[in-house]
Design a protein around this motif. Sequence first.
Motif, mmCIF file in Angstrom:
data_model
loop_
_atom_site.group_PDB
_atom_site.id
_atom_site.type_symbol
_atom_site.label_atom_id
_atom_site.label_comp_id
_atom_site.label_asym_id
_atom_site.label_seq_id
_atom_site.Cartn_x
_atom_site.Cartn_y
_atom_site.Cartn_z
ATOM 1 N N GLN A 167 72.314 25.618 67.644
ATOM 2 C CA GLN A 167 71.191 24.525 68.037
ATOM 3 C C GLN A 167 70.282 24.911 69.354
ATOM 4 O O GLN A 167 68.976 24.674 69.311
ATOM 5 C CB GLN A 167 71.532 23.161 67.844
ATOM 6 C CG GLN A 167 71.688 22.823 66.566
ATOM 7 C CD GLN A 167 72.196 21.375 66.277
ATOM 8 O OE1 GLN A 167 72.580 20.766 67.546
ATOM 9 N NE2 GLN A 167 72.284 20.883 65.121
ATOM 10 N N ASN A 188 77.709 25.586 65.641
ATOM 11 C CA ASN A 188 76.539 24.991 65.114
ATOM 12 C C ASN A 188 75.716 24.384 66.557
ATOM 13 O O ASN A 188 74.602 24.441 66.600
ATOM 14 C CB ASN A 188 76.745 23.821 64.459
ATOM 15 C CG ASN A 188 75.589 23.090 64.114
ATOM 16 O OD1 ASN A 188 74.659 23.641 63.528
ATOM 17 N ND2 ASN A 188 75.805 21.806 63.961
ATOM 18 N N GLU A 189 76.519 23.797 67.517
ATOM 19 C CA GLU A 189 75.883 23.535 68.668
ATOM 20 C C GLU A 189 75.547 24.741 69.419
ATOM 21 O O GLU A 189 74.133 24.308 70.034
ATOM 22 C CB GLU A 189 76.778 22.795 69.679
ATOM 23 C CG GLU A 189 76.446 21.797 70.614
ATOM 24 C CD GLU A 189 77.335 20.990 71.322
ATOM 25 O OE1 GLU A 189 77.663 21.275 72.604
ATOM 26 O OE2 GLU A 189 78.187 20.125 70.756
ATOM 27 N N SER A 211 81.731 23.399 64.333
ATOM 28 C CA SER A 211 80.857 22.369 65.477
ATOM 29 C C SER A 211 80.347 22.986 66.483
ATOM 30 O O SER A 211 79.157 22.787 67.027
ATOM 31 C CB SER A 211 81.594 21.217 65.444
ATOM 32 O OG SER A 211 80.861 20.079 66.274
#
Length: 86
Positions: A55, A51-52, A48
Amino acid sequence: MDNITTVITDFFTDMIKKLLITIENKNNRISNLLEELQELENKVMTISIENEELQEKYHSLDQNYNEIETDLINLEKKNYFEKINN
């Protein structure tokens, strides 16, 4: 009568021992599963976070691309008008 009592007592004692062993095995399995679950939760948290970060990088790259595209369009316009004026 004593013999029957001993046999019955032994039978239930054996059954209780087997049940206790089964319970202990199940508890060990549950403990192992809980450890695996904790590891998976940690991996999910790591993914997570990654992924952040990805992004954010994508957003930054997208902004850079848009800026470059705008600069290119402006340069093409400038070149076009310079050709027309010359």
